[in-house]
Design a protein around this motif. Structure first.
Motif, PDB file in Angstrom:
ATOM      1  N   ASP A  73      21.663   6.262  -1.542  1.00  0.00           N
ATOM      2  CA  ASP A  73      23.649   6.468  -2.089  1.00  0.00           C
ATOM      3  C   ASP A  73      23.504   7.210  -1.348  1.00  0.00           C
ATOM      4  N   ILE A  74      22.922   7.667   0.437  1.00  0.00           N
ATOM      5  CA  ILE A  74      23.639   8.137   1.259  1.00  0.00           C
ATOM      6  C   ILE A  74      24.179   6.631   2.321  1.00  0.00           C
ATOM      7  N   ASP A  75      25.306   7.053   2.782  1.00  0.00           N
ATOM      8  CA  ASP A  75      26.257   6.444   3.543  1.00  0.00           C
ATOM      9  C   ASP A  75      26.233   6.912   4.599  1.00  0.00           C
ATOM     10  N   LEU A  76      25.528   7.668   5.715  1.00  0.00           N
ATOM     11  CA  LEU A  76      25.470   8.193   7.400  1.00  0.00           C
ATOM     12  C   LEU A  76      24.809   8.872   6.964  1.00  0.00           C
ATOM     13  N   ILE A  77      23.623   9.049   8.080  1.00  0.00           N
ATOM     14  CA  ILE A  77      22.311   9.789   7.986  1.00  0.00           C
ATOM     15  C   ILE A  77      23.068  10.943   9.649  1.00  0.00           C
ATOM     16  N   VAL A  78      23.073  12.226   9.629  1.00  0.00           N
ATOM     17  CA  VAL A  78      23.369  12.221  10.794  1.00  0.00           C
ATOM     18  C   VAL A  78      22.241  13.597  11.378  1.00  0.00           C
ATOM     19  N   PHE A  79      21.100  13.420  12.408  1.00  0.00           N
ATOM     20  CA  PHE A  79      20.038  14.125  13.058  1.00  0.00           C
ATOM     21  C   PHE A  79      20.461  14.995  13.601  1.00  0.00           C
ATOM     22  N   ALA A  80      20.706  15.856  14.015  1.00  0.00           N
ATOM     23  CA  ALA A  80      20.936  17.138  14.766  1.00  0.00           C
ATOM     24  C   ALA A  80      19.380  17.449  15.727  1.00  0.00           C
ATOM     25  N   THR A  81      18.964  17.306  17.168  1.00  0.00           N
ATOM     26  CA  THR A  81      17.747  17.932  17.118  1.00  0.00           C
ATOM     27  C   THR A  81      17.784  17.972  18.600  1.00  0.00           C
ATOM     28  N   LEU A  82      17.017  18.842  19.445  1.00  0.00           N
ATOM     29  CA  LEU A  82      16.749  18.603  20.675  1.00  0.00           C
ATOM     30  C   LEU A  82      15.523  18.224  21.196  1.00  0.00           C
ATOM     31  N   SER A  83      15.000  18.084  20.130  1.00  0.00           N
ATOM     32  CA  SER A  83      13.371  17.807  19.964  1.00  0.00           C
ATOM     33  C   SER A  83      13.315  16.656  19.433  1.00  0.00           C
ATOM     34  N   PRO A  84      13.619  15.388  20.096  1.00  0.00           N
ATOM     35  CA  PRO A  84      13.184  14.209  18.943  1.00  0.00           C
ATOM     36  C   PRO A  84      12.679  13.459  19.642  1.00  0.00           C
ATOM     37  N   ASP A  85      11.404  12.767  18.929  1.00  0.00           N
ATOM     38  CA  ASP A  85       9.899  12.593  18.927  1.00  0.00           C
ATOM     39  C   ASP A  85      10.139  11.476  20.118  1.00  0.00           C
TER      40      ASP A  85
END
Ligand code: ACO
Length: 328
Positions: A73-85
């Protein structure tokens, strides 16, 4: 015009509790120093190896379940992080793949402690224009791997925790609730007052023998002073946009950097601390995850109810800051 509404909230924190006492294994510090200056009693730290995208995934799963939605059902993912993989790509695509999705757009944002408020504004804009109906917004951090465990790292190292929060932001035609306005600000003149300057595309210094690799720096007093002033201004922007008095807001949810900052903002508006939801004593500063974790717990504790007037506000590295006014 549809309105953006937060339908489901999820959170995840790693099970490992690290108390102020535990930090004495690395730092010359005390529970009294940490608690009296920040309000923090303990925080959660991952066991290594760990993945920020995975923490985000756990929170996202719960948010989706609570919103009655499936990943499709998701149209868009927004991912907020200062510590990405990874240095690149960002965590958004990792989360998209982990959710079993094929080509759903995924966007990473780098607004640190203001990441959730910035992300909410992005979700709001896409929904109000009619472009998307369902946005998954995640704030997740693993900070226990970048903090400096040497004696010099104690001022910053005691403040931060790991965790994730997620919300499903959906389009609604009901106009008595949802995100009413968002207000964003930044000031790059202060970029170096709170930063991890290494590793950097500008240098290879982190490769030198004996180099620690990560270089967190915080001008604590300057950050504190700006945080109080700027969050106050951001809250005022939200109040003015809605024509609300400070007293008629049911709940203020401020980024959890330091409870003394929240106390100073409350004092500025002449409001009791009961109007502000805080849980920093349990989790420390979880950066982009702190506001959604607060929303989750405030709702669970019955402090956030349908129809409540809510103001979110954040301030952090960049400097970046912002606020949102919503009806829950
Ligand atoms: N334990 C014990 N003593 C310590 C520690 C520690 N962990 N850290 C520093 N000290 C000592 C210092 O060395 C100093 O000693 P000295 O007087 O002998 O030189 C003394 O404590 C006072 O240090 P200050 O840095 O002046 O402490 P201050 O009162 O400014 O408090 C703090 C520091 C808590 C970091 C405060 O400045 C603050 O909260 N700033 C805002 C931080 C913040 O909100 N950051 C994140 C926001 S943005 C984001 O989340 C990304």
């Amino acid at each position: 015009m549809p309105r953006a509404v937060i339908q489901g909230v999820g959170m995840y924190v790693p099970p490992r509790v690290v108390t102020n006492e535990d930090l004495k294994a690395f730092y010359d510090t005390s529970d009294e120093w940490i608690y009296s200056r920040s309000g923090i009693k303990e925080r959660r730290w991952v066991e290594e190896p760990a993945s920020t995208a995975e923490l985000g995934y756990f929170a996202a799963q719960e948010a989706l379940a609570r919103a009655g939605k499936r990943p499709e059902d998701i149209d868009l993912i927004v991912f907020a992080t200062l510590s990405p993989d990874m240095y690149f790509p960002g965590c958004g695509v990792l989360l998209q793949h982990r959710l079993g999705l094929e080509t759903t757009p995924a966007l990473d944002i780098r607004q640190q402690c203001s990441g959730f408020v910035y992300g909410l504004s992005i979700a709001q804009q896409y929904i109000e224009t009619g472009r998307y109906r369902t946005v998954l917004l995640v704030g997740a951090e693993i900070q226990s791997t970048w903090i400096d465990y040497s004696p010099e790292g104690r001022t910053v190292g005691v403040l931060f925790g790991d965790g994730a929060g997620a919300v499903v932001v959906e389009a609604t035609e009901e106009l008595d609730r949802g995100v009413l306005s968002t207000h964003l600000f930044s000031q790059g003149a202060y970029a170096r007052e709170l930063c991890v300057a290494e590793p950097s595309s500008a240098t290879r210094r982190h490769e030198l023998p004996g180099s620690y690799g990560m270089r967190p720096y915080m001008n604590g007093k300057e950050v504190f002073r700006h945080a109080v002033q700027r969050m106050g201004q951001a809250i005022q922007a939200a109040l003015s946009a809605q024509g609300w008095n400070p007293e008629e807001v049911d709940l203020y949810v401020l980024h959890q950097a330091n409870v003394r900052i929240v106390e100073a903002v409350a004092e500025f508006f002449g409001l009791p601390m009961a109007k502000f939801f805080n849980n920093i004593h349990k989790y420390g500063n979880t950066t982009s995850a702190s506001i959604p974790i607060c929303l989750y717990e405030a709702q669970a504790e019955g402090k956030l109810k349908r129809g409540d007037k809510v103001i979110l506000a954040a301030f952090g590295s960049g400097f970046t800051w912002g606020s949102a006014a919503l009806i829950w």
